[in-house]
Design a protein around this motif. Structure first.
Motif, PDB file in Angstrom:
ATOM      1  N   MET A  88     -34.025   2.614 -12.010  1.00  0.00           N
ATOM      2  CA  MET A  88     -34.437   3.735 -11.166  1.00  0.00           C
ATOM      3  C   MET A  88     -33.353   4.808 -11.217  1.00  0.00           C
ATOM      4  SD  MET A  88     -33.862   1.781  -7.533  1.00  0.00           S
ATOM      5  CE  MET A  88     -34.666   0.314  -8.186  1.00  0.00           C
ATOM      6  N   PRO A  89     -33.742   6.077 -11.164  1.00  0.00           N
ATOM      7  CA  PRO A  89     -32.752   7.156 -11.198  1.00  0.00           C
ATOM      8  C   PRO A  89     -31.725   7.047 -10.081  1.00  0.00           C
ATOM      9  CG  PRO A  89     -34.959   8.029 -11.532  1.00  0.00           C
ATOM     10  CD  PRO A  89     -35.121   6.593 -11.154  1.00  0.00           C
ATOM     11  N   GLU A  90     -32.144   6.516  -8.920  1.00  0.00           N
ATOM     12  CA  GLU A  90     -31.260   6.452  -7.755  1.00  0.00           C
ATOM     13  C   GLU A  90     -30.022   5.587  -7.981  1.00  0.00           C
ATOM     14  OE1 GLU A  90     -34.924   8.208  -6.739  1.00  0.00           O
ATOM     15  OE2 GLU A  90     -34.575   6.247  -7.681  1.00  0.00           O
ATOM     16  N   ALA A 148     -30.646  12.018  -8.049  1.00  0.00           N
ATOM     17  CA  ALA A 148     -30.792  11.810  -9.491  1.00  0.00           C
ATOM     18  C   ALA A 148     -32.201  12.098  -9.989  1.00  0.00           C
ATOM     19  CB  ALA A 148     -30.366  10.395  -9.864  1.00  0.00           C
ATOM     20  N   TYR A 149     -33.215  11.639  -9.273  1.00  0.00           N
ATOM     21  CA  TYR A 149     -34.587  11.852  -9.757  1.00  0.00           C
ATOM     22  C   TYR A 149     -34.872  13.344  -9.921  1.00  0.00           C
ATOM     23  CZ  TYR A 149     -39.658  11.827 -10.126  1.00  0.00           C
ATOM     24  OH  TYR A 149     -40.950  12.036 -10.564  1.00  0.00           O
ATOM     25  N   LYS A 150     -34.518  14.127  -8.924  1.00  0.00           N
ATOM     26  CA  LYS A 150     -34.752  15.578  -8.987  1.00  0.00           C
ATOM     27  C   LYS A 150     -34.000  16.197 -10.169  1.00  0.00           C
ATOM     28  CE  LYS A 150     -34.342  19.768  -6.138  1.00  0.00           C
ATOM     29  NZ  LYS A 150     -33.442  20.539  -6.997  1.00  0.00           N
ATOM     30  N   VAL A 151     -32.739  15.783 -10.336  1.00  0.00           N
ATOM     31  CA  VAL A 151     -31.932  16.318 -11.444  1.00  0.00           C
ATOM     32  C   VAL A 151     -32.524  15.904 -12.786  1.00  0.00           C
ATOM     33  CG1 VAL A 151     -29.673  16.189 -12.588  1.00  0.00           C
ATOM     34  CG2 VAL A 151     -29.803  16.452 -10.097  1.00  0.00           C
ATOM     35  N   CYS A 158     -18.320  15.589  -9.406  1.00  0.00           N
ATOM     36  CA  CYS A 158     -19.650  15.512 -10.012  1.00  0.00           C
ATOM     37  C   CYS A 158     -20.747  15.285  -8.974  1.00  0.00           C
ATOM     38  CB  CYS A 158     -19.696  14.395 -11.061  1.00  0.00           C
ATOM     39  SG  CYS A 158     -18.850  14.820 -12.601  1.00  0.00           S
ATOM     40  N   GLU A 159     -21.918  15.825  -9.291  1.00  0.00           N
ATOM     41  CA  GLU A 159     -23.083  15.714  -8.426  1.00  0.00           C
ATOM     42  C   GLU A 159     -23.591  14.275  -8.360  1.00  0.00           C
ATOM     43  OE1 GLU A 159     -27.302  18.232  -8.093  1.00  0.00           O
ATOM     44  OE2 GLU A 159     -26.283  18.044 -10.024  1.00  0.00           O
ATOM     45  N   LEU A 160     -23.555  13.582  -9.498  1.00  0.00           N
ATOM     46  CA  LEU A 160     -24.049  12.216  -9.607  1.00  0.00           C
ATOM     47  C   LEU A 160     -22.954  11.341 -10.219  1.00  0.00           C
ATOM     48  CD1 LEU A 160     -27.548  13.014 -11.177  1.00  0.00           C
ATOM     49  CD2 LEU A 160     -27.032  12.725  -8.737  1.00  0.00           C
ATOM     50  N   ALA A 161     -23.064  10.027 -10.002  1.00  0.00           N
ATOM     51  CA  ALA A 161     -22.040   9.134 -10.550  1.00  0.00           C
ATOM     52  C   ALA A 161     -22.586   7.725 -10.708  1.00  0.00           C
ATOM     53  CB  ALA A 161     -20.813   9.108  -9.643  1.00  0.00           C
ATOM     54  N   TYR A 162     -22.030   7.019 -11.679  1.00  0.00           N
ATOM     55  CA  TYR A 162     -22.207   5.566 -11.758  1.00  0.00           C
ATOM     56  C   TYR A 162     -20.812   4.974 -11.892  1.00  0.00           C
ATOM     57  CZ  TYR A 162     -24.271   1.027 -12.524  1.00  0.00           C
ATOM     58  OH  TYR A 162     -24.648  -0.282 -12.358  1.00  0.00           O
ATOM     59  N   ALA A 213     -32.921   4.889 -17.295  1.00  0.00           N
ATOM     60  CA  ALA A 213     -33.358   5.668 -16.132  1.00  0.00           C
ATOM     61  C   ALA A 213     -33.971   7.002 -16.564  1.00  0.00           C
ATOM     62  CB  ALA A 213     -32.175   5.908 -15.200  1.00  0.00           C
ATOM     63  N   LEU A 214     -33.380   7.632 -17.561  1.00  0.00           N
ATOM     64  CA  LEU A 214     -33.935   8.886 -18.070  1.00  0.00           C
ATOM     65  C   LEU A 214     -35.265   8.644 -18.783  1.00  0.00           C
ATOM     66  CD1 LEU A 214     -30.656  10.580 -19.280  1.00  0.00           C
ATOM     67  CD2 LEU A 214     -32.287  11.607 -17.683  1.00  0.00           C
ATOM     68  N   ALA A 215     -35.347   7.561 -19.555  1.00  0.00           N
ATOM     69  CA  ALA A 215     -36.600   7.236 -20.241  1.00  0.00           C
ATOM     70  C   ALA A 215     -37.716   6.996 -19.223  1.00  0.00           C
ATOM     71  CB  ALA A 215     -36.410   6.011 -21.127  1.00  0.00           C
TER      72      ALA A 215
END
Length: 605
Positions: free
Chosen positions: A273-275, A281-284, A381-385, A414-416
């Motif tokens: 999942m993008p989250e 993340a999903y919106k981005v 950064c806006e997003l991170a892992y 997640a992108l796919a």
């Protein structure tokens, strides 16, 4: 690079400073030193050996004090020599340590020499010490605030004054620095790990912060001189992370920690999942149409591997840039591109600068793959892992690389999924393969005895070639880098199809050629490239999947991998390359964990 520890306390701080230096030595080991406030005077001990030697010097001299600073150095300005080692003094009044590079040091040096300051070193750091002394107005905190405004470049500094006992002032700009808060004692360091066992109450300083440390006080102002409230966090920096246990070197320990590191990195991933990468993340992911990856060194090779995954599985265009080059060339910005940074420390100066440059060009969608949740990269950064490799002490990265690859594969999936390209069956299949990675890695590690035999032969060589195709070309690059870093053998990596376009001229019976041979769509092409080497008398050392039908023969040495692992094969194939480098270094007698001229956490340009 470089490590700082400072302390003010109601007890002798020398053991705290020395223990902190031991834990930060992986950041730089060209020289080290400690300075203390002793009966109203500055005293110091410096060494061009390791921290253990410095500790012996201090034990013999009996040096102790309640206020002090310490430093372990990776040389930039000036050779590794005692007179260039930190801490630097100015007129026996100011003691200072510094990480980073001061770009206007020549201008300041000339200015200070004109008013009578004599320089004893070639460092840019001594310039700061004399500048603080020159501007000193009786209040060190105020003086440092004024002095840093004259500096251009990156720095983390800690300074104390003979005239002001129980006070250390520190500042940061472009180089990491934390404050440790205690009862009746306070500390400053490059990393919370330096203070493990002393305090777990940590403040992460922000860009431009200046901090005043006294026995009962921590006072912070921001870059504009305004009082700043910074969160005090409880950070468990476990000392066990820097204990060798049964291993001979940290690199060996970290290679064998990879199954656990991968398992920890994937812990909690029950579905794609993008989250996984953040609430937004999903919106981005729905808004972007391409990816720009920025990284350096080993992290750059992780990005190159991810390009194959992202374009093949997620069908999204990817550019991978060396961070230190990206900001200095004219590029074509795309506001709909996702900027992905990759960094073990999250403090890599080149990558941070490249990130800021990309944002200045209008690319606001940012994501980082990083091993340190509290780092500047994560905050920027806006997003991170967050990978969970744990502390990596060995300069040559191992478990940080494989956990980065695991995180990047999750990003691919997640992108796919967001782009409607991942079925439930495919998701289940990929997740099953990822969950099996720790067990598969254990099987690869079991190949160590065979690799040791190869290392004895490699240790007698001064050059080597590495070959890979497709997904495994970046793994060949990483294998060559590892060999260079810790054995000092000159090694180059090529896409195997490029061999006939030049590098084949280097092949002789004295040139080992390491080949990564998974049983994939390119294996027959790769076999043809291997024949080109054999026809010229070259010695092939092949890591082959069991079903690739490559057998040992004269001039052809084969180690069979336990299983073919499809698109995740790079994560497995890099491990024997790490072991080959490690055991070759062992056979050559080089310093595995602290290779010459290098250091961990590259916080200078």
């Amino acid at each position: 690079m470089c490590g700082i520890v400072g302390a003010v306390a109601q007890q002798n701080v020398t053991p705290i400073l020395l223990e902190g230096l031991k834990r930060l030595e992986y950041r730089g080991y060209d020289s080290c030193g400690v300075a203390l406030h002793v009966d109203g005077k500055l005293q110091r001990s410096r060494s061009t050996s390791r921290v253990a030697e410095l500790q012996q010097q201090i034990a013999q001299s009996g040096l102790s004090g309640f206020t002090g600073i310490a430093h372990t150095r990776w040389a930039t300005h000036g050779a590794p020599a005692t007179h260039n080692a930190h801490p630097h003094f100015s007129r026996d009044r100011i003691a200072l340590v510094h990480n980073g590079i001061i770009e206007n040091h020549d201008e300041l040096r000339a200015e200070l020499q004109a008013v009578g300051y004599v320089f004893e070193s070639q460092t840019d750091t001594e310039v700061i010490a004399h500048l603080v002394d020159h501007m000193y107005d009786g209040d060190l905190f105020n003086t440092v605030q004024q002095a840093v405004r004259r500096l251009t470049g990156a720095y983390a500094i800690a300074v104390f004054c003979a005239d002001e006992p129980h006070r250390v002032v520190a500042a940061r700009q472009g180089s990491p620095l934390i404050v440790g808060v205690g009862e009746g004692q306070n500390f400053v360091a490059s990393d919370a790990m330096a203070l493990a066992g002393t305090t777990d109450q940590i403040i992460y300083l922000e860009e431009g912060d200046v901090v005043d440390l006294q026995l009962q006080k921590v006072w912070i102002v921001d870059a504009a001189g305004r009082p700043a409230e910074r969160e005090v966090r409880t950070v468990q920096a476990y000392t066990s992370a820097v204990e060798l246990g049964p291993y001979q070197h940290y690199m060996q320990k970290e290679i064998f920690e990879q199954p656990r590191a991968i398992a920890d990195t994937l812990e909690g991933v029950v579905g794609i999942m993008p989250e996984l990468f953040g609430d937004k993340a999903y919106k981005v992911f729905k808004e972007i149409d391409s990816i720009l990856i920025l990284a350096c060194g080993t992290s750059y090779y992780a990005g190159l591997t991810a390009k194959y995954w992202l374009e093949s599985i997620a069908k999204i265009p990817v550019n991978v840039e060396i961070a230190s080059e990206y900001r200095y060339r004219d590029s074509v910005p795309n506001p709909k591109s996702l900027v992905v940074t990759i960094s073990q420390s999250g403090e890599t100066a080149d990558t941070l600068a490249a990130l800021k440059h990309a944002r200045s060009l209008g690319m606001q969608h940012t994501l980082t793959i990083c091993n340190v949740a509290t780092s500047a990269m994560v905050r920027e950064c806006e997003l991170a892992y967050i990978t969970r490799a744990g502390v990596e002490v060995g300069v040559a990265s191992t478990k940080a690389f494989t956990t980065q690859l695991a995180a990047l594969f999750l990003l691919t999936l997640a992108l796919a999924q967001t782009r409607g390209l991942l079925t439930e069956e495919q998701e289940a299949e990929h997740l099953k393969a990822m969950r099996h990675l720790p067990a598969a890695l254990q099987s690869v590690l079991a190949l160590e005895p065979s690799i040791v035999a190869w290392a004895e032969s490699f240790a007698r060589r001064e050059n080597a070639l590495f070959l890979g195709r497709g997904l495994h070309y970046p793994i060949a690059l990483e294998g060559a880098l590892k060999l260079k870093e810790i054995t000092y053998i000159h090694a180059e990596a090529y896409a195997a199809g490029e061999l006939k376009h030049g590098p084949l001229a280097l092949v002789t019976d004295q040139m080992p050629v390491v080949t990564i041979a998974p049983n994939d769509a390119l294996v027959e092409k790769l076999k043809s490239n291997m024949q080109e080497v054999r026809a010229r008398g070259g010695q092939l050392y092949v890591f082959a999947d069991g079903d690739s039908h490559i057998s040992s023969a004269e001039g052809l040495h084969v180690i069979r991998m336990p299983e073919h692992y499809g698109v995740l094969s790079p994560i497995l194939h890099v491990v024997p390359l790490q072991l080959l480098s490690y055991h070759t270094a062992l056979a050559r007698g080089t310093d595995v964990d602290k290779p010459r001229n290098l250091a961990k956490s590259v916080t200078v340009e």
